[in-house]
Write a protein that holds these residues in place. Structure first.
Motif, PDB file in Angstrom:
ATOM      1  N   HIS A  55      46.564  62.180 -19.408  1.00 43.04           N
ATOM      2  CA  HIS A  55      45.692  62.128 -20.576  1.00 43.04           C
ATOM      3  C   HIS A  55      45.269  63.540 -20.940  1.00 43.04           C
ATOM      4  CE1 HIS A  55      43.246  61.205 -16.942  1.00 43.04           C
ATOM      5  NE2 HIS A  55      42.613  62.249 -17.353  1.00 43.04           N
ATOM      6  N   HIS A  56      44.821  63.696 -22.155  1.00 36.87           N
ATOM      7  CA  HIS A  56      44.419  65.008 -22.638  1.00 36.87           C
ATOM      8  C   HIS A  56      43.007  65.316 -22.164  1.00 36.87           C
ATOM      9  CE1 HIS A  56      43.490  68.306 -25.346  1.00 36.87           C
ATOM     10  NE2 HIS A  56      44.802  68.433 -25.494  1.00 36.87           N
ATOM     11  N   TYR A  57      42.802  66.514 -21.647  1.00 28.90           N
ATOM     12  CA  TYR A  57      41.501  66.865 -21.084  1.00 28.90           C
ATOM     13  C   TYR A  57      40.379  66.906 -22.123  1.00 28.90           C
ATOM     14  CZ  TYR A  57      41.813  71.667 -22.839  1.00 28.90           C
ATOM     15  OH  TYR A  57      41.892  72.768 -23.629  1.00 28.90           O
ATOM     16  N   LEU A  58      40.714  67.033 -23.393  1.00 29.79           N
ATOM     17  CA  LEU A  58      39.692  67.007 -24.434  1.00 29.79           C
ATOM     18  C   LEU A  58      39.458  65.607 -24.989  1.00 29.79           C
ATOM     19  CD1 LEU A  58      40.556  70.248 -26.437  1.00 29.79           C
ATOM     20  CD2 LEU A  58      38.684  69.883 -24.820  1.00 29.79           C
ATOM     21  N   GLY A  59      40.124  64.612 -24.439  1.00 30.01           N
ATOM     22  CA  GLY A  59      40.002  63.253 -24.946  1.00 30.01           C
ATOM     23  C   GLY A  59      38.944  62.424 -24.253  1.00 30.01           C
ATOM     24  N   ALA A  60      37.946  63.053 -23.683  1.00 28.59           N
ATOM     25  CA  ALA A  60      36.914  62.319 -22.934  1.00 28.59           C
ATOM     26  C   ALA A  60      35.837  61.767 -23.848  1.00 28.59           C
ATOM     27  CB  ALA A  60      36.285  63.230 -21.893  1.00 28.59           C
ATOM     28  N   GLU A  61      35.286  60.656 -23.429  1.00 27.29           N
ATOM     29  CA  GLU A  61      34.133  60.049 -24.088  1.00 27.29           C
ATOM     30  C   GLU A  61      33.028  59.974 -23.045  1.00 27.29           C
ATOM     31  OE1 GLU A  61      35.257  56.278 -25.768  1.00 27.29           O
ATOM     32  OE2 GLU A  61      37.049  57.119 -26.678  1.00 27.29           O
ATOM     33  N   ASN A  62      32.332  61.082 -22.839  1.00 28.97           N
ATOM     34  CA  ASN A  62      31.304  61.132 -21.803  1.00 28.97           C
ATOM     35  C   ASN A  62      30.098  60.301 -22.190  1.00 28.97           C
ATOM     36  OD1 ASN A  62      32.842  62.812 -20.251  1.00 28.97           O
ATOM     37  ND2 ASN A  62      31.843  64.678 -20.945  1.00 28.97           N
ATOM     38  N   TYR A  76      24.126  60.359 -12.006  1.00 29.71           N
ATOM     39  CA  TYR A  76      25.566  60.374 -12.269  1.00 29.71           C
ATOM     40  C   TYR A  76      25.901  61.131 -13.549  1.00 29.71           C
ATOM     41  CZ  TYR A  76      24.711  56.713 -15.701  1.00 29.71           C
ATOM     42  OH  TYR A  76      24.246  56.009 -16.776  1.00 29.71           O
ATOM     43  N   CYS A  77      27.189  61.489 -13.676  1.00 27.74           N
ATOM     44  CA  CYS A  77      27.718  62.039 -14.921  1.00 27.74           C
ATOM     45  C   CYS A  77      29.187  61.645 -14.994  1.00 27.74           C
ATOM     46  CB  CYS A  77      27.563  63.555 -14.990  1.00 27.74           C
ATOM     47  SG  CYS A  77      28.595  64.467 -13.850  1.00 27.74           S
ATOM     48  N   GLY A  78      29.734  61.612 -16.187  1.00 27.89           N
ATOM     49  CA  GLY A  78      31.142  61.261 -16.346  1.00 27.89           C
ATOM     50  C   GLY A  78      31.388  60.508 -17.623  1.00 27.89           C
ATOM     51  N   GLY A  79      32.535  59.836 -17.647  1.00 37.12           N
ATOM     52  CA  GLY A  79      32.904  59.073 -18.821  1.00 37.12           C
ATOM     53  C   GLY A  79      34.342  58.614 -18.753  1.00 37.12           C
ATOM     54  N   ALA A  80      34.874  58.210 -19.893  1.00 42.26           N
ATOM     55  CA  ALA A  80      36.208  57.635 -19.976  1.00 42.26           C
ATOM     56  C   ALA A  80      37.157  58.571 -20.709  1.00 42.26           C
ATOM     57  CB  ALA A  80      36.152  56.296 -20.699  1.00 42.26           C
ATOM     58  N   MET A  81      38.431  58.458 -20.346  1.00 40.39           N
ATOM     59  CA  MET A  81      39.491  59.206 -21.030  1.00 40.39           C
ATOM     60  C   MET A  81      40.617  58.234 -21.341  1.00 40.39           C
ATOM     61  SD  MET A  81      39.701  62.674 -18.772  1.00 40.39           S
ATOM     62  CE  MET A  81      40.020  63.901 -20.014  1.00 40.39           C
ATOM     63  N   GLU A  96      50.583  54.060 -19.092  1.00 45.00           N
ATOM     64  CA  GLU A  96      49.843  52.813 -18.947  1.00 45.00           C
ATOM     65  C   GLU A  96      48.823  52.837 -17.812  1.00 45.00           C
ATOM     66  OE1 GLU A  96      53.100  49.504 -20.145  1.00 45.00           O
ATOM     67  OE2 GLU A  96      53.434  50.527 -18.224  1.00 45.00           O
ATOM     68  N   THR A  97      49.036  53.722 -16.832  1.00 42.37           N
ATOM     69  CA  THR A  97      48.172  53.756 -15.661  1.00 42.37           C
ATOM     70  C   THR A  97      48.305  55.107 -14.958  1.00 42.37           C
ATOM     71  OG1 THR A  97      47.536  52.488 -13.687  1.00 42.37           O
ATOM     72  CG2 THR A  97      49.892  52.780 -14.083  1.00 42.37           C
ATOM     73  N   LEU A  98      47.520  55.331 -13.922  1.00 45.47           N
ATOM     74  CA  LEU A  98      47.556  56.601 -13.192  1.00 45.47           C
ATOM     75  C   LEU A  98      48.554  56.585 -12.035  1.00 45.47           C
ATOM     76  CD1 LEU A  98      43.777  57.554 -13.059  1.00 45.47           C
ATOM     77  CD2 LEU A  98      45.561  58.509 -14.499  1.00 45.47           C
ATOM     78  N   LEU A 147      41.965  53.035 -20.920  1.00 46.64           N
ATOM     79  CA  LEU A 147      41.000  54.044 -20.498  1.00 46.64           C
ATOM     80  C   LEU A 147      40.970  54.168 -18.979  1.00 46.64           C
ATOM     81  CD1 LEU A 147      37.911  53.151 -22.722  1.00 46.64           C
ATOM     82  CD2 LEU A 147      39.508  55.039 -23.048  1.00 46.64           C
ATOM     83  N   VAL A 148      40.651  55.360 -18.514  1.00 47.24           N
ATOM     84  CA  VAL A 148      40.351  55.578 -17.102  1.00 47.24           C
ATOM     85  C   VAL A 148      38.970  56.229 -17.066  1.00 47.24           C
ATOM     86  CG1 VAL A 148      41.542  57.809 -17.049  1.00 47.24           C
ATOM     87  CG2 VAL A 148      41.134  56.580 -14.924  1.00 47.24           C
TER      88      VAL A 148
END
Length: 80
Positions: free
Chosen positions: A2-9, A16-21, A28-30, A51-52
């Protein structure tokens, strides 16, 4: 995968911190090749399947363990 700028934090908190990409096209999967070999989890919507989620949980116990391991005492009980 996935693209590193494609996050939805999500907004960060003290715990906690984080979000989905999202996955790149064709992924389809990791897995090593990006292909899914099993059915997705029941109840996931179409968007959720693509999403992951990455989250860091605080306090970071691994970080605390490393700091304690680095802080050691010599044979007479003095901090080295």
């Amino acid at each position: 995968m996935h693209h590193y700028l494609g996050a939805e934090n999500v907004p960060s908190t003290e715990t906690y911190c984080g979000g989905a990409m999202g996955f790149k096209d064709g992924v389809e999967t990791l897995s090593t090749d990006g292909r899914r070999r099993r059915a997705v989890l029941p109840g996931l919507g179409e968007r959720e399947r693509d999403l992951v989620n990455y989250f860091a949980i605080y306090p970071n116990f691994l970080h605390q363990f490393v700091l304690k391991a680095l802080k050691h005492e010599d044979h007479e009980g003095r901090e080295a």
